[in-house]
Scaffold this motif. Structure first.
Motif, PDB file in Angstrom:
ATOM      1  N   VAL A 108       0.824  -1.200   0.000  1.00  0.00           N
ATOM      2  CA  VAL A 108       0.000   0.000   0.000  1.00  0.00           C
ATOM      3  C   VAL A 108       0.865   1.260   0.000  1.00  0.00           C
ATOM      4  CG1 VAL A 108      -2.027  -1.011   1.123  1.00  0.00           C
ATOM      5  CG2 VAL A 108      -0.169  -0.112   2.541  1.00  0.00           C
ATOM      6  N   ASP A 109       0.307   2.301  -0.573  1.00  0.00           N
ATOM      7  CA  ASP A 109       0.842   3.651  -0.451  1.00  0.00           C
ATOM      8  C   ASP A 109      -0.140   4.394   0.438  1.00  0.00           C
ATOM      9  OD1 ASP A 109       1.856   6.174  -0.676  1.00  0.00           O
ATOM     10  OD2 ASP A 109       1.242   6.466  -2.760  1.00  0.00           O
ATOM     11  N   GLY A 110       0.184   4.534   1.713  1.00  0.00           N
ATOM     12  CA  GLY A 110      -0.808   5.001   2.676  1.00  0.00           C
ATOM     13  C   GLY A 110      -1.787   3.881   2.947  1.00  0.00           C
ATOM     14  N   THR A 111      -3.009   4.024   2.448  1.00  0.00           N
ATOM     15  CA  THR A 111      -3.981   2.929   2.521  1.00  0.00           C
ATOM     16  C   THR A 111      -4.381   2.422   1.138  1.00  0.00           C
ATOM     17  OG1 THR A 111      -5.879   4.430   2.514  1.00  0.00           O
ATOM     18  CG2 THR A 111      -4.953   3.841   4.665  1.00  0.00           C
ATOM     19  N   THR A 112      -3.799   2.982   0.099  1.00  0.00           N
ATOM     20  CA  THR A 112      -4.183   2.637  -1.272  1.00  0.00           C
ATOM     21  C   THR A 112      -3.301   1.532  -1.815  1.00  0.00           C
ATOM     22  OG1 THR A 112      -4.937   4.903  -1.663  1.00  0.00           O
ATOM     23  CG2 THR A 112      -4.495   3.543  -3.603  1.00  0.00           C
ATOM     24  N   ALA A 113      -3.926   0.511  -2.377  1.00  0.00           N
ATOM     25  CA  ALA A 113      -3.164  -0.594  -2.954  1.00  0.00           C
ATOM     26  C   ALA A 113      -2.297  -0.085  -4.098  1.00  0.00           C
ATOM     27  CB  ALA A 113      -4.114  -1.686  -3.446  1.00  0.00           C
ATOM     28  N   VAL A 114      -1.022  -0.415  -4.061  1.00  0.00           N
ATOM     29  CA  VAL A 114      -0.070   0.093  -5.054  1.00  0.00           C
ATOM     30  C   VAL A 114      -0.442  -0.392  -6.451  1.00  0.00           C
ATOM     31  CG1 VAL A 114       2.336  -0.003  -5.808  1.00  0.00           C
ATOM     32  CG2 VAL A 114       1.799   0.302  -3.373  1.00  0.00           C
ATOM     33  N   GLU A 115      -0.851  -1.645  -6.573  1.00  0.00           N
ATOM     34  CA  GLU A 115      -1.132  -2.214  -7.889  1.00  0.00           C
ATOM     35  C   GLU A 115      -2.600  -2.115  -8.290  1.00  0.00           C
ATOM     36  OE1 GLU A 115       0.466  -6.138  -8.290  1.00  0.00           O
ATOM     37  OE2 GLU A 115       2.342  -5.606  -7.301  1.00  0.00           O
ATOM     38  N   GLU A 116      -3.438  -1.559  -7.414  1.00  0.00           N
ATOM     39  CA  GLU A 116      -4.853  -1.345  -7.745  1.00  0.00           C
ATOM     40  C   GLU A 116      -5.325  -0.103  -6.985  1.00  0.00           C
ATOM     41  OE1 GLU A 116      -7.708  -0.602  -9.039  1.00  0.00           O
ATOM     42  OE2 GLU A 116      -7.654  -2.615  -9.914  1.00  0.00           O
ATOM     43  N   PRO A 117      -5.105   1.090  -7.573  1.00  0.00           N
ATOM     44  CA  PRO A 117      -5.360   2.340  -6.848  1.00  0.00           C
ATOM     45  C   PRO A 117      -6.830   2.617  -6.563  1.00  0.00           C
ATOM     46  CG  PRO A 117      -4.695   2.774  -9.120  1.00  0.00           C
ATOM     47  CD  PRO A 117      -4.473   1.316  -8.890  1.00  0.00           C
ATOM     48  N   ARG A 118      -7.723   1.771  -7.058  1.00  0.00           N
ATOM     49  CA  ARG A 118      -9.144   1.935  -6.722  1.00  0.00           C
ATOM     50  C   ARG A 118      -9.518   1.168  -5.456  1.00  0.00           C
ATOM     51  NH1 ARG A 118     -11.057  -0.020 -12.589  1.00  0.00           N
ATOM     52  NH2 ARG A 118      -9.525  -1.587 -11.945  1.00  0.00           N
ATOM     53  N   LEU A 119      -8.549   0.463  -4.880  1.00  0.00           N
ATOM     54  CA  LEU A 119      -8.764  -0.302  -3.653  1.00  0.00           C
ATOM     55  C   LEU A 119      -8.025   0.340  -2.494  1.00  0.00           C
ATOM     56  CD1 LEU A 119      -9.731  -2.898  -2.138  1.00  0.00           C
ATOM     57  CD2 LEU A 119      -7.542  -3.926  -2.811  1.00  0.00           C
ATOM     58  N   HIS A 120      -8.708   0.465  -1.366  1.00  0.00           N
ATOM     59  CA  HIS A 120      -8.129   1.097  -0.176  1.00  0.00           C
ATOM     60  C   HIS A 120      -8.364   0.191   1.022  1.00  0.00           C
ATOM     61  CE1 HIS A 120      -8.181   4.732  -2.736  1.00  0.00           C
ATOM     62  NE2 HIS A 120      -9.358   4.238  -3.112  1.00  0.00           N
ATOM     63  N   LEU A 121      -7.358   0.067   1.879  1.00  0.00           N
ATOM     64  CA  LEU A 121      -7.437  -0.823   3.039  1.00  0.00           C
ATOM     65  C   LEU A 121      -7.346   0.011   4.314  1.00  0.00           C
ATOM     66  CD1 LEU A 121      -5.432  -2.399   0.708  1.00  0.00           C
ATOM     67  CD2 LEU A 121      -6.198  -4.251   2.206  1.00  0.00           C
ATOM     68  N   VAL A 122      -8.388  -0.028   5.118  1.00  0.00           N
ATOM     69  CA  VAL A 122      -8.475   0.825   6.301  1.00  0.00           C
ATOM     70  C   VAL A 122      -8.664  -0.041   7.545  1.00  0.00           C
ATOM     71  CG1 VAL A 122      -9.808   2.629   7.461  1.00  0.00           C
ATOM     72  CG2 VAL A 122      -9.422   2.755   4.991  1.00  0.00           C
ATOM     73  N   GLY A 123      -7.804   0.204   8.547  1.00  0.00           N
ATOM     74  CA  GLY A 123      -8.030  -0.392   9.857  1.00  0.00           C
ATOM     75  C   GLY A 123      -7.386  -1.730  10.131  1.00  0.00           C
ATOM     76  N   TYR A 124      -6.359  -2.105   9.397  1.00  0.00           N
ATOM     77  CA  TYR A 124      -5.766  -3.430   9.572  1.00  0.00           C
ATOM     78  C   TYR A 124      -4.544  -3.449  10.488  1.00  0.00           C
ATOM     79  CZ  TYR A 124      -8.834  -4.997   5.815  1.00  0.00           C
ATOM     80  OH  TYR A 124      -9.946  -5.301   5.071  1.00  0.00           O
ATOM     81  N   GLY A 125      -4.126  -2.311  10.963  1.00  0.00           N
ATOM     82  CA  GLY A 125      -2.948  -2.282  11.816  1.00  0.00           C
ATOM     83  C   GLY A 125      -1.926  -1.290  11.293  1.00  0.00           C
ATOM     84  N   SER A 126      -0.726  -1.356  11.828  1.00  0.00           N
ATOM     85  CA  SER A 126       0.279  -0.331  11.552  1.00  0.00           C
ATOM     86  C   SER A 126       0.635  -0.230  10.072  1.00  0.00           C
ATOM     87  CB  SER A 126       1.549  -0.611  12.366  1.00  0.00           C
ATOM     88  OG  SER A 126       2.072  -1.884  12.060  1.00  0.00           O
ATOM     89  N   TRP A 127       0.499  -1.331   9.319  1.00  0.00           N
ATOM     90  CA  TRP A 127       0.864  -1.263   7.900  1.00  0.00           C
ATOM     91  C   TRP A 127      -0.155  -0.469   7.076  1.00  0.00           C
ATOM     92  CZ3 TRP A 127      -1.812  -4.232   3.992  1.00  0.00           C
ATOM     93  CH2 TRP A 127      -2.779  -5.120   4.492  1.00  0.00           C
ATOM     94  N   THR A 128      -1.338  -0.186   7.648  1.00  0.00           N
ATOM     95  CA  THR A 128      -2.297   0.689   6.971  1.00  0.00           C
ATOM     96  C   THR A 128      -2.506   1.990   7.757  1.00  0.00           C
ATOM     97  OG1 THR A 128      -4.168  -0.442   8.032  1.00  0.00           O
ATOM     98  CG2 THR A 128      -3.491  -1.221   5.859  1.00  0.00           C
ATOM     99  N   GLY A 129      -1.555   2.335   8.613  1.00  0.00           N
ATOM    100  CA  GLY A 129      -1.623   3.583   9.365  1.00  0.00           C
ATOM    101  C   GLY A 129      -1.364   3.354  10.833  1.00  0.00           C
ATOM    102  N   PRO A 130      -0.637   4.254  11.486  1.00  0.00           N
ATOM    103  CA  PRO A 130      -0.323   4.085  12.901  1.00  0.00           C
ATOM    104  C   PRO A 130      -1.582   3.900  13.747  1.00  0.00           C
ATOM    105  CG  PRO A 130       0.916   5.918  11.977  1.00  0.00           C
ATOM    106  CD  PRO A 130      -0.074   5.501  10.933  1.00  0.00           C
ATOM    107  N   ALA A 131      -1.623   2.806  14.519  1.00  0.00           N
ATOM    108  CA  ALA A 131      -2.741   2.526  15.435  1.00  0.00           C
ATOM    109  C   ALA A 131      -4.081   2.451  14.713  1.00  0.00           C
ATOM    110  CB  ALA A 131      -2.793   3.566  16.544  1.00  0.00           C
ATOM    111  N   SER A 132      -4.073   2.107  13.424  1.00  0.00           N
ATOM    112  CA  SER A 132      -5.317   2.167  12.647  1.00  0.00           C
ATOM    113  C   SER A 132      -6.307   1.065  12.996  1.00  0.00           C
ATOM    114  CB  SER A 132      -5.011   2.117  11.142  1.00  0.00           C
ATOM    115  OG  SER A 132      -4.527   0.851  10.755  1.00  0.00           O
TER     116      SER A 132
END
Length: 323
Positions: free
Chosen positions: A277-301
Motif C-alpha cells: 500500500v501507499d498510505g492505505t491505497t493498494a499500489v497495484e490497484e489504486p481503486r482499492l483502499h485498506l483501512v483499519g488493519y494495523g500499523s501497515w495501513t496507518g499508525p494505530a489504525s
C-alpha cells in the motif's frame, strides 16, 4: 446491477470512520456488513474485556463516546456507541450482506455478495482481523480454543486451563480466569507490562509520532490485570509441552491476521500475506483502499482512536480521484 461511487466492505469501527468522511465529502457510498447487528466484532468479545483508554480517548471522528462510570469502557459500551454512531450519521449500511469476492471489469471494481453484485469506482476494505484468528497447529488431547472463542470463565470452573500469549488478550483472559480455574499462563518471554500510567491515548500519540510502541512493552495494565499482577497471582511461566498436554483446555491468545480472502481475485497479496500500500491505497490497484488493519495501513489504525486519521486521508484521496 446496483452501483456506487464507493463500496465500503465492513461495518465495524473502520468502516464507520470511512463512511463518516465519505458522507462529509458528499460522496455516494454504501457500507456492506456481514454481521446482522451493528458493532463489528465487538459484540463477539469476552464479557470482561476493557478498553485501554477512557471513553473520551476511544472515539470515532465527529462524535465522542459517552463517559463510562468505571473509567475503562466495556465491550458492550463500545457496541452501544457504534450503534448510536451509525444512527446519528445515517450511515447507509446494508446487513447482513456477505461479500464473497472483489473483481474487476472494464468500468471499475465488482463486489460480489450473497445478495447480488455491486459496481464501484472505489472499494474501501475494512474487514479487520477478528475473522482470521491465528491458531497454532498443535495436537493436544484437551480442548483448544482461541481468543475469539472465549466468552467468560464460567465454563472453565475447576478445570486445568492454560492461557498462551504474552499480549493484552492473554493477560486480560488469564486475569479473568484466575478466581475460577486451575490456571497456567504461558508466554514465550517474561511479560512486558507498560508503565501503569500508559493508556490507549498515550499509545496512539507515541505510535503516530514514532511509528511504534514496542519499546514500551506488550501489555497495558488495565485495572483487572494490574490487580491480579500486584496480588502476585498472575505469574507467567515458560512454554511447557507437558503442561499443555495435561490441560483440560488451552486458550491460544496468539493474535490475528488480516481478513483479506475476499480480495484474492485481484491477486495483490505478497508473500507476507499483506497487500502493498501507499498510505492505505493498494499500489497495484489504486481503486482499492485498506483501512483499519494495523500499523501497515496507518499508525494505530486498528483502534477506535487511531482509525480516524487514516480514514480521513483515504477519503481525501478518493475525492481527488473522483474529481
Amino acid at each position: 446491477m446496483p452501483s456506487s461511487d464507493v463500496v465500503v466492505i465492513g461495518g465495524g469501527q473502520a468502516g464507520l470512520a470511512a463512511a463518516f468522511y465519505l458522507r462529509r465529502a458528499g460522496i455516494d457510498h454504501v457500507v456492506l456488513d456481514a454481521r446482522p447487528v451493528p458493532g463489528g466484532a465487538w459484540p463477539l468479545t469476552w464479557n470482561s474485556l476493557r478498553l485501554f483508554s477512557v471513553a473520551r480517548h476511544s472515539s470515532l471522528p465527529g462524535w465522542p463516546m459517552s463517559p463510562f462510570p468505571d473509567g475503562y469502557p466495556t465491550a458492550q459500551h463500545v457496541v452501544d456507541y457504534l450503534t448510536a454512531y451509525e444512527k446519528r450519521y445515517d450511515i447507509p449500511v446494508q446487513r447482513p450482506v456477505q461479500v464473497r469476492e472483489v473483481g474487476r471489469d472494464e468500468h471499475g471494481l465488482l463486489v460480489h455478495t450473497d445478495n447480488g453484485t455491486w459496481s464501484a469506482r472505489h472499494v474501501v476494505s475494512a474487514t479487520g482481523t477478528w475473522w482470521r484468528p491465528f491458531r497454532p497447529s498443535v495436537r493436544l488431547p484437551g480442548r483448544q480454543l482461541h481468543t475469539v472463542d472465549y466468552a467468560g470463565p464460567q465454563e472453565f470452573a475447576g478445570r486445568k486451563v492454560v492461557v498462551v500469549g504474552g499480549g493484552n488478550s492473554g493477560a486480560q483472559i488469564a486475569a479473568d480466569l484466575l478466581p475460577h480455574a486451575e490456571l497456567t499462563w504461558m508466554t514465550r518471554r517474561p511479560p512486558r507490562y507498560m508503565p501503569d500510567e500508559i493508556d490507549g491515548k498515550a499509545l496512539f500519540d507515541i505510535a503516530t509520532r514514532h511509528g511504534g510502541v514496542g519499546e514500551l512493552g506488550d501489555i497495558v495494565a488495565v485495572p483487572a490485570v494490574r490487580e491480579a499482577r500486584d496480588s502476585g497471582l498472575l505469574v507467567a511461566t515458560p512454554m511447557d509441552d507437558g503442561v499443555l498436554a495435561d490441560a483440560d483446555a488451552v486458550l491460544w491468545c496468539t493474535g490475528f491476521r488480516a481478513a483479506l480472502g475476499h480480495l484474492a481475485p485481484l491477486r495483490l497479496r505478497a508473500a507476507n500475506g499483506r497487500i502493498a500500500v501507499d498510505g492505505t491505497t493498494a499500489v497495484e490497484e489504486p481503486r482499492l483502499h485498506l483501512v483499519g488493519y494495523g500499523s501497515w495501513t496507518g499508525p494505530a489504525s486498528a483502534t477506535l482512536i487511531g482509525v480516524g486519521p487514516t480514514a480521513k486521508a483515504t477519503v481525501a484521496k478518493i475525492a481527488a480521484s473522483l474529481a
